[in-house]
Design an enzyme around this catalytic site. Structure first.
Site, short mmCIF file in Angstrom:
data_model
loop_
_atom_site.label_atom_id
_atom_site.label_comp_id
_atom_site.label_asym_id
_atom_site.label_seq_id
_atom_site.Cartn_x
_atom_site.Cartn_y
_atom_site.Cartn_z
N GLU A 167 -16.43 -32.10 16.17
CA GLU A 167 -16.95 -32.61 17.45
C GLU A 167 -17.78 -33.89 17.30
OE1 GLU A 167 -18.95 -29.48 19.56
OE2 GLU A 167 -17.12 -28.35 19.84
N GLU A 363 -12.15 -23.45 18.12
CA GLU A 363 -13.27 -22.71 18.70
C GLU A 363 -12.96 -22.38 20.15
OE1 GLU A 363 -17.22 -24.49 18.44
OE2 GLU A 363 -16.84 -25.11 16.37
C1 GBH Z 1 -19.59 -26.02 19.84
O1 GBH Z 1 -20.05 -27.03 20.64
C2 GBH Z 1 -20.11 -26.17 18.44
O2 GBH Z 1 -19.09 -26.64 17.58
C3 GBH Z 1 -20.72 -24.93 17.89
O3 GBH Z 1 -21.46 -25.26 16.75
C4 GBH Z 1 -21.55 -24.25 18.94
O4 GBH Z 1 -22.27 -23.16 18.46
C5 GBH Z 1 -20.61 -23.79 20.03
O5 GBH Z 1 -19.81 -24.83 20.48
C6 GBH Z 1 -21.30 -23.16 21.22
O6 GBH Z 1 -22.09 -24.06 21.91
O7 GBH Z 1 -25.75 -30.14 27.79
O8 GBH Z 1 -24.35 -30.92 29.62
O9 GBH Z 1 -24.76 -32.36 27.70
C7 GBH Z 1 -19.75 -26.84 22.01
C8 GBH Z 1 -19.50 -28.10 22.75
C9 GBH Z 1 -20.46 -29.95 23.73
C10 GBH Z 1 -21.07 -27.82 24.52
C11 GBH Z 1 -21.69 -30.54 24.36
C12 GBH Z 1 -22.30 -28.39 25.16
C13 GBH Z 1 -23.31 -30.34 26.03
C14 GBH Z 1 -23.19 -30.33 27.49
N1 GBH Z 1 -20.70 -28.61 23.37
N2 GBH Z 1 -22.08 -29.76 25.51
S1 GBH Z 1 -24.63 -30.99 28.21
#
Ligand code: GBH
Length: 457
Positions: A167, A363
């Site tokens: 990511e 994931e």
């Molecule tokens: C993944 O990210 C990760 O790879 C993992 O480590 C993590 O534990 C898992 O998912 C669960 O969260 O707050 O509106 O800016 C998830 C993808 C991308 C989700 C960024 C949250 C932020 C949205 N993430 N997003 S915001």
């Protein structure tokens, strides 16, 4: 009636990452990563939690592998901590740190579980942040490639499934484009939007150089995957107009056009590039070729999506707000959008025009407010509903012939959920952080049954 049966060679797995589960932050020669430093600062992580101990997986990996056996997964995705292996980020390799991964891999192989190793899941060595601002510098890409070489030279005799970066958007844009309350390490605010895009460009380079380093160091044919989390657009209806709208909007949904596009096509999306204007990163001759490496598969992390429909405006589409009361899991961003799995897969084939590229869902999962009943059970029916709906959507993609080969549930067990600490639980196994006791949730038993029957139950 469909039975949601998957092909007999479909891969079922689960995923974790190093900083989220290992703990042992100061053991075996490991030095701090940016996440150690970030989480130790007051007010950065909910309840002041850090990953210093986490699930103590470093000491408990053997019993955790036993849980994988009970779950029935044949594939396990985990990450390596760069600062455990090369504590200063570059230079000396710490063989004591490497030994941990040798033991883990051997334990998995002894149980017939195939390791899929992510080389970078956000926990970069603090030494490189101090030295040159980590992803702000191009040097990060070459240091990453050298780290890949060191790992693959040592584990490549028994590991053939490599994943470069997890990511890119999260550890670049979300780490360097931050205002008052940064949620991601290092939590640095760079002066201009252009500098933010420069960090993700450097990460793309790291991916490209990493691919070359892995192929050069691997003693046997291996598989190389990038794990991306493109922001998924879902057509409001499946009319040709709404589908076209979702496909067009996919280019500019967050940073898709500047991350997944260059990796898969060798160029930033023109639509996104135009929108960026002066904010676009500097690209040196040869960069795009380096970034555009052949991949053996693409890993997709998909949790949610956003609805789009066709409209009579200049662009021809609009993003829709979520309806008031729209269902969400236990995270502010985790809207229930099962169709995102299907559309994410289809967008790779049709928007990126890579219909032949094998895909893995690296994931998918959700947070829930898991509580033990008097009998000690965790009846996470919300998680089962979530997973079942997403797996049905995945099945649709498989049934329509898209080349999706496997699925990794996030996560094997509750873990350090970054700035949300330990309060938001994503596991199939419940973890009691006082005793480190793991307890299978109802979703664990449900997923085990899906794997056993090779279908959505
Ligand atoms: C993944 O990210 C990760 O790879 C993992 O480590 C993590 O534990 C898992 O998912 C669960 O969260 O707050 O509106 O800016 C998830 C993808 C991308 C989700 C960024 C949250 C932020 C949205 N993430 N997003 S915001």
């Amino acid at each position: 009636m469909t039975s949601y049966q998957f092909p007999s060679d479909f891969l079922w797995g689960a995923a974790t990452s190093a900083y989220q589960i290992e703990g042992a932050a100061n053991e075996g020669g490991r030095k701090p990563s940016v996440w150690d430093v970030f989480s130790a600062r007051r007010g950065r992580v909910l309840n002041g939690d850090t990953g210093a101990i986490a699930n103590d997986h470093y000491h408990r990996y053997e019993s955790d592998v036993e849980w994988m056996v009970r779950l029935g997964i044949q594939h396990y995705r985990f990450s390596i901590s760069w600062s455990r292996v090369i504590p200063d980020g570059r230079g000396q390799v710490n063989e004591v740190g490497m030994d941990f991964y040798r033991r883990l891999v051997d334990c998995l192989l002894a149980k017939g579980i195939t390791p899929h190793i992510t080389l970078f899941h956000w926990d970069s060595p603090q030494a490189l942040e101090t030295k040159y601002g980590s992803w702000r510098s191009r040097e990060m890409a070459t240091d990453f490639a050298d780290y890949c070489t060191a790992v693959v030279q040592r584990l490549g005799d028994r590991v053939t499934n490599w994943m470069t970066l997890n990511e890119i958007i999260c550890f670049t844009h979300l780490g360097y484009d931050v205002l008052q309350t940064p949620q991601h390490a290092p939590g640095t605010r760079v002066p201009r939007r252009k500098d933010v895009w420069q960090t993700s460009h450097h990460a793309l380079l790291a991916h490209g150089l990493g691919c070359q380093a892995i192929r050069a160091a691997s003693p046997q044919p291996c598989s190389i995957v990038l794990v991306d989390n493109p922001s998924i657009t879902v057509p409001l209806t499946e009319s040709p107009e709404d589908i076209a709208a979702a496909q067009k909007a996919f280019h500019v949904n967050w940073a898709n056009g500047g991350i997944i596009f260059p990796v898969l096509t060798g160029a930033y999306s023109e639509i996104q590039w135009e929108q960026l204007g002066n904010d676009a990163p500097d690209i040196l001759p040869g960069d795009l070729e380096t970034i555009h490496q052949p991949l053996d598969a693409l890993g997709l992390n998909i949790y949610t999506g956003i609805y789009v429909r066709a409209t009579n405006n200049a662009q021809g589409y609009e993003f829709l707000d979520y309806a008031k009361g729209y269902p969400r899991l236990n995270m502010p961003w985790l809207w229930l959008v099962p169709d995102a799995l299907y559309w994410g897969i289809r967008h790779i084939a049709e928007v990126l025009q890579r219909p032949e590229l094998p895909l893995l869902i690296t994931e998918n999962g959700c947070a829930a407010q898991d509580e033990k009943t008097d009998k000690g059970e965790i009846l996470d029916t919300d998680r089962i509903v979530y997973l079942r709906e997403y797996l049905r959507s995945l099945h649709r993609a498989v049934a329509e012939g898209y080349p999706v080969r496997g699925y990794f549930a996030w996560s094997l067990m509750d873990n350090f959920e970054w700035s949300w600490g330990y309060e938001h639980r994503f596991g199939l196994l419940y973890n009691d952080y006082r005793t480190q006791q793991r307890t299978p949730k109802a979703s664990f038993h449900w997923y085990a049954e899906c794997i056993r029957q090779n279908r959505v139950v």
